[in-house]
Design a protein around this motif. Structure first.
Motif, PDB file in Angstrom:
ATOM      1  N   VAL A  46       0.833  -1.200   0.000  1.00 36.27           N
ATOM      2  CA  VAL A  46       0.000   0.000   0.000  1.00 36.27           C
ATOM      3  C   VAL A  46       0.871   1.254   0.000  1.00 36.27           C
ATOM      4  O   VAL A  46       0.624   2.217  -0.745  1.00 36.27           O
ATOM      5  CB  VAL A  46      -0.955   0.003   1.213  1.00 36.27           C
ATOM      6  N   SER A  49       2.546   1.678  -3.323  1.00 33.68           N
ATOM      7  CA  SER A  49       1.538   2.055  -4.314  1.00 33.68           C
ATOM      8  C   SER A  49       1.159   3.520  -4.160  1.00 33.68           C
ATOM      9  O   SER A  49       0.973   4.237  -5.163  1.00 33.68           O
ATOM     10  CB  SER A  49       0.305   1.164  -4.158  1.00 33.68           C
ATOM     11  N   LEU A  50       1.063   3.998  -2.892  1.00 32.47           N
ATOM     12  CA  LEU A  50       0.745   5.404  -2.661  1.00 32.47           C
ATOM     13  C   LEU A  50       1.862   6.299  -3.188  1.00 32.47           C
ATOM     14  O   LEU A  50       1.604   7.389  -3.731  1.00 32.47           O
ATOM     15  CB  LEU A  50       0.537   5.647  -1.163  1.00 32.47           C
ATOM     16  N   VAL A  53       1.300   6.622  -6.786  1.00 31.34           N
ATOM     17  CA  VAL A  53       0.172   7.507  -7.075  1.00 31.34           C
ATOM     18  C   VAL A  53       0.595   8.963  -6.938  1.00 31.34           C
ATOM     19  O   VAL A  53       0.212   9.823  -7.758  1.00 31.34           O
ATOM     20  CB  VAL A  53      -1.012   7.195  -6.134  1.00 31.34           C
ATOM     21  N   LEU A  63      -4.147   4.670  -9.448  1.00 32.69           N
ATOM     22  CA  LEU A  63      -4.892   4.644  -8.193  1.00 32.69           C
ATOM     23  C   LEU A  63      -5.621   3.320  -7.963  1.00 32.69           C
ATOM     24  O   LEU A  63      -5.792   2.888  -6.819  1.00 32.69           O
ATOM     25  CB  LEU A  63      -5.909   5.796  -8.192  1.00 32.69           C
ATOM     26  N   THR A  66      -3.930   0.671  -5.864  1.00 36.41           N
ATOM     27  CA  THR A  66      -3.861   1.111  -4.471  1.00 36.41           C
ATOM     28  C   THR A  66      -5.181   0.826  -3.752  1.00 36.41           C
ATOM     29  O   THR A  66      -5.203   0.336  -2.616  1.00 36.41           O
ATOM     30  CB  THR A  66      -3.543   2.612  -4.398  1.00 36.41           C
TER      31      THR A  66
END
Length: 605
Positions: A46, A49-50, A53, A63, A66
């Motif tokens: 997470v 992934s953020l 983003v 997005l 995520t």
């Protein structure tokens, strides 16, 4: 560790009592052990992934993964919450089932043990520790082992995560928890020693509490103003126990604080090293989040595992009390090859050359004691307190075995008869009969519960004992609950004795033993009962132990006991003619009775 063999025995107790619940518990354990690892990996995914983003603002394509990862993490958290609730339900059911099973073992053992055990304070200490400390320990032990296994599963996975950063990190994690290990072991041993040393004191606090709260002592406590004494005794002992317990917990708290500070220092140093690596570009932000979670959870898991090890050891120590109690063996047991128990006593009961001392006592209760009770006769035993009369009853019922000599029923040694068969031959009114807080019908039916007596038999026994008049005055008759524990009706001492006498009469045993059967009766009730006595025991052998010569006169033969031996025998007339101990006691008792009547008459005038 000397107590280690108790571990498999405890687990087998749990499995035998609740195999289904234990299987469900084990399955939940495995799943819950793996969930934290999934959560840690999802956290790193997470975070990374953020970061992606953030680097691609406004990109729905970046997005979507995520959101999926966040959803997966939320599902893991939800699953963990559901499993925790499910585990709590399973553990409650398991605990209740196992506790009831162990209570059953304790009750079975307590009933099986000889009366001799009830004569020693050591037995009560063992019983207290077994019933108070050990009942819930097997389930607690299983829970600790489960926590240890679950923690080990999670920790092994976490160690694998940490080793990707450095092979030394699992070792550093272990070192950070060593002080905590020392603390839990040291204070577990100190607490166990303290409990063992203070079992007697804890029982005394319960005794003082009983004296202040139970009905049996209420009248004397008020009359003799003993309340302050027992309150002060309770508070003094509780203050001692409380002070020592608080001191133990204070010392443990200080030691745990020191151990925690050491662990925090190690955590800070390892985090500083990881941050330095991130600054150097050797780790991502997700790696940093994963490392913090893995190391922090790993350290928490290590502490929890050490705590579980401590609790496992503590519970094993307490389980030793349970297994020590269950290992006690009765000395009065059935013979290996018992003789068939006779249906009745046809010839005689013989006591020959019996010598007996109570366990732990050097005082001889019976010495070279000899007595013959012909079948079908009424025999009375009289004598002063401590002469050995009640001891004879206990030996006839084979609650104890004599140290020397032999007791026979129709020539059969009591040691050669099965206990249940022997005791079916006997019914007893004890000097201090039990007040059962049950219905009147049950109070009487307990005399022969195995035969499931009908109400007609119960009423006949009550009439024979003279209890029926008091029973008719009760609000629900034979269905009235007696005693105040459960809101029932209370009886006078004499009425309780007549109910107990009915209980003794209900069992149509060949030998009826009455220990002070009229001691709580007034003169009118005694006269009424004595007038019917011979009819009540017709066809049976009766042994009466009494201080009242008016009761003893009903016997075919009277034996006078003194210091554990028979010193005079004969009918009332023969003993009076002899002019010995019986005659002297008779005259004293008659003079006292006449003086009492004169005093009552003068007061009435």
């Amino acid at each position: 560790m000397a107590q280690l063999p108790y571990l498999p025995r405890a687990l087998s107790l749990v499995w035998a009592a609740a195999p289904g619940w234990t299987s469900a518990w084990a399955a939940l354990l495995l799943i819950q052990g793996l969930l934290p690892v999934a959560s840690v990996y999802l956290t790193r995914a997470v975070v990374d992934s953020l970061v992606a983003v953030i680097r691609s603002p406004g990109s729905l394509q970046a997005l979507l993964p995520t959101l999926l990862l966040v959803g997966a993490a939320a599902l893991v958290l939800l699953l963990g919450s559901v499993l925790r609730s499910l585990s709590q339900w399973v553990r409650t059911a398991q605990s209740e089932t196992v506790s009831d099973s162990i209570k059953g073992l304790i009750h079975t053992q307590a009933v099986a043990l000889d009366l001799a055990y009830y004569e020693t304070p050591e037995y009560y200490d063992q019983l207290y520790r077994a019933s108070v400390d050990a009942v819930d320990r097997p389930v607690a032990l299983l829970g600790n082992i489960g926590g240890l296994i679950q923690g080990a599963i999670t920790l092994a996975a976490m160690a694998g995560v940490l080793m990707t950063y450095s092979v030394w990190l699992p070792f550093i994690l272990l070192v950070s928890t060593l002080p905590a290990l020392w603390v839990v072991i040291r204070y577990t041993l100190r607490f166990q020693r303290w409990r063992m040393e203070n079992t007697h004191n804890e029982r005394r606090t319960h005794y003082f509490d009983w004296m202040l709260t139970l009905h049996q002592a209420a009248a004397e406590v008020r009359l003799f103003a003993l309340g302050n004494h027992f309150r002060a005794s309770f508070q003094t002992l509780r203050r001692k126990l409380r002070t020592e317990r608080i001191r133990l917990m204070r010392d443990q708290m200080l030691a745990e604080t020191a151990a925690g500070t050491f662990g925090l220092l190690i955590t800070g140093l390892t985090m500083a090293w990881m941050i330095w690596r991130a600054v150097q570009g050797q780790a991502s932000l997700g790696d940093l989040a994963l490392f913090y979670q893995a190391f922090n959870q790993g350290q928490g898991l290590m502490n929890n595992m050490l705590s579980n090890v401590s609790e496992i050891y503590k519970n094993i120590l307490f389980l030793q009390n349970l297994f020590d109690f269950l290992a006690l063996t009765p000395q009065v047991t059935d013979p290996v090859q018992p003789l068939p128990a006779p249906g009745s006593i046809e010839k005689e009961i013989r006591v020959e050359g019996v010598r007996f001392c109570y366990p732990g006592s050097e005082r001889v209760a019976l010495h070279d004691f000899a007595l013959t009770i012909p079948a079908g006769q009424i025999v009375a035993i009289v004598g002063e307190n401590g002469a050995g009369k009640s001891t004879l009853i206990k030996l006839l019922c084979r609650f104890y075995d004599p140290d020397a000599g032999v007791i026979t029923f129709d020539g059969a040694n009591l040691r050669d008869l099965p206990l249940i068969g022997l005791r079916r031959l006997i019914t007893v009114l004890f000097q201090e009969p039990v007040h059962y807080h049950e219905t009147v019908a049950n109070n009487i039916a307990f005399g022969d519960l195995a035969s499931a007596p009908e109400l007609v038999r119960i009423e006949t026994a009550a009439h024979a004992s003279g209890a029926d008049a008091a029973i008719r005055r009760l609000p629900k008759g034979y269905e009235t609950t007696l005693g105040k524990w459960f809101g029932g009706s209370e009886l006078s001492v004499g009425e309780w004795q007549r109910v107990a006498l009915a209980r003794a009469f209900l069992r149509q045993a060949s030998l009826i033993i009455l220990d002070e059967p009229t001691s709580a009766m007034d003169s009118w009730a005694e006269a009424d009962w004595l007038a019917r006595f011979r009819q009540l025991v017709a066809g049976r052998t009766a042994l009466i132990v009494t201080h009242r010569f008016t009761t003893a006169m009903q016997a075919d033969v009277i034996h006078v006991m003194d210091e554990g031996a028979i010193v005079e025998s004969g009918t009332h007339a023969e003993l009076m003619a002899l002019g010995g101990r019986y005659a002297q006691s008779w005259r004293r008792q008659m003079r006292a009775s006449e003086q009492g009547k004169v005093t009552a008459s003068s007061r009435a005038g």
